[in-house]
Scaffold this motif. Structure first.
Motif, short mmCIF file in Angstrom:
data_model
loop_
_atom_site.label_atom_id
_atom_site.label_comp_id
_atom_site.label_asym_id
_atom_site.label_seq_id
_atom_site.Cartn_x
_atom_site.Cartn_y
_atom_site.Cartn_z
N GLU A 137 0.88 -1.16 -0.08
CA GLU A 137 0.11 0.17 0.05
C GLU A 137 0.81 1.18 -0.04
O GLU A 137 0.55 2.23 -0.67
CB GLU A 137 -1.09 0.06 1.39
N VAL A 138 2.00 1.22 0.87
CA VAL A 138 2.80 2.49 0.71
C VAL A 138 3.42 2.82 -0.72
O VAL A 138 3.32 3.87 -1.09
CB VAL A 138 4.08 2.00 1.80
N LEU A 139 3.68 1.48 -1.35
CA LEU A 139 4.33 2.08 -2.83
C LEU A 139 3.03 2.02 -3.69
O LEU A 139 3.26 2.31 -5.01
CB LEU A 139 5.18 0.84 -3.22
N GLY A 140 1.76 1.65 -3.51
CA GLY A 140 0.76 1.85 -4.41
C GLY A 140 0.81 0.46 -5.24
O GLY A 140 0.26 0.98 -6.60
N VAL A 141 1.27 -0.47 -5.11
CA VAL A 141 1.35 -1.40 -5.78
C VAL A 141 0.43 -2.90 -5.37
O VAL A 141 0.33 -2.84 -4.22
CB VAL A 141 2.70 -2.07 -6.23
N ALA A 142 0.03 -3.70 -6.27
CA ALA A 142 -0.55 -4.72 -6.03
C ALA A 142 0.34 -5.90 -5.36
O ALA A 142 1.64 -5.88 -5.48
CB ALA A 142 -1.11 -5.60 -7.35
N ILE A 143 -0.11 -6.89 -4.34
CA ILE A 143 0.51 -7.70 -3.84
C ILE A 143 1.30 -8.80 -4.76
O ILE A 143 2.66 -9.34 -4.35
CB ILE A 143 -0.06 -8.37 -2.70
N ASP A 144 0.94 -8.98 -6.08
CA ASP A 144 1.47 -9.87 -6.91
C ASP A 144 2.21 -8.96 -8.10
O ASP A 144 2.72 -9.84 -9.12
CB ASP A 144 0.41 -10.70 -7.58
N ALA A 145 2.62 -7.88 -7.57
CA ALA A 145 3.48 -6.99 -8.58
C ALA A 145 4.75 -7.59 -8.64
O ALA A 145 5.39 -8.19 -7.80
CB ALA A 145 3.52 -5.61 -7.90
N ASP A 146 5.65 -7.60 -9.83
CA ASP A 146 6.53 -7.97 -10.16
C ASP A 146 7.65 -6.83 -9.77
O ASP A 146 7.47 -5.82 -9.40
CB ASP A 146 6.84 -8.29 -11.57
N THR A 147 8.94 -7.20 -9.64
CA THR A 147 10.15 -6.37 -9.08
C THR A 147 10.11 -5.08 -9.92
O THR A 147 10.52 -3.94 -9.35
CB THR A 147 11.38 -7.17 -8.95
N ALA A 148 9.96 -5.21 -11.18
CA ALA A 148 10.25 -3.93 -12.03
C ALA A 148 8.99 -3.02 -11.66
O ALA A 148 9.33 -1.84 -11.61
CB ALA A 148 10.07 -4.33 -13.58
#
Length: 145
Positions: A17-28
């Motif tokens: 949530e801090v970074l605003g990405v999904a839990i399954d987001a890739d490293t890139a």
């Protein structure tokens, strides 16, 4: 093995949530989000009151950028969710669970016929754990110390 959680982990900050990405987001994807937010909230480029936000962004990146720390963090996040979603049906001391030497685990039979199990290596430095049954939705609190 059934999942467990330390009851002390009830307020884990959600780095996704801090970074605003999904839990399954890739490293890139995580890297791009971190870079964008780091530019936006860097203390040299913004006001003093964003310093704490920048610290959280850096911490999120530190944890999620490495596979090993991300895997450990994901486990803690899952255990926190488990602890919040499933009420405890029973409290037991670790001595109440049967120890199976060859498998190095502690086990307790559930009323449904399933088992609550804890690997010996998972109890280090824990005072208590929440363990779910491998067959139903019941959970128990195991007091270690």
């Amino acid at each position: 093995m059934a999942p467990f959680v330390s009851s002390a982990q009830t307020s884990l900050m959600n780095h996704y949530e801090v970074l605003g990405v999904a839990i399954d987001a890739d490293t890139a994807t995580i890297r791009r989000a971190f870079q964008d937010l780091a530019k936006q909230y860097h203390p040299d480029k913004s006001s003093e009151d964003t310093k704490e936000r920048f610290h959280h962004i850096n911490e999120a990146w530190r944890v999620l950028s490495e596979d090993s720390t991300r895997k450990e963090y994901d486990g803690k996040l899952k255990r926190q969710k488990l602890y919040q979603e499933f009420p405890v049906s029973e409290e037991l001391y670790i001595e109440d669970l049967r120890f199976i030497e060859e498998k190095r685990l502690h086990s307790h039979e559930c009323r449904c016929g399933g088992h609550f199990t804890i690997q010996s290596c998972d109890i280090a430095d824990e005072e208590e754990l929440i363990v779910s049954c491998d067959n139903c939705s019941l959970t128990i609190k195991v007091i270690i110390k």
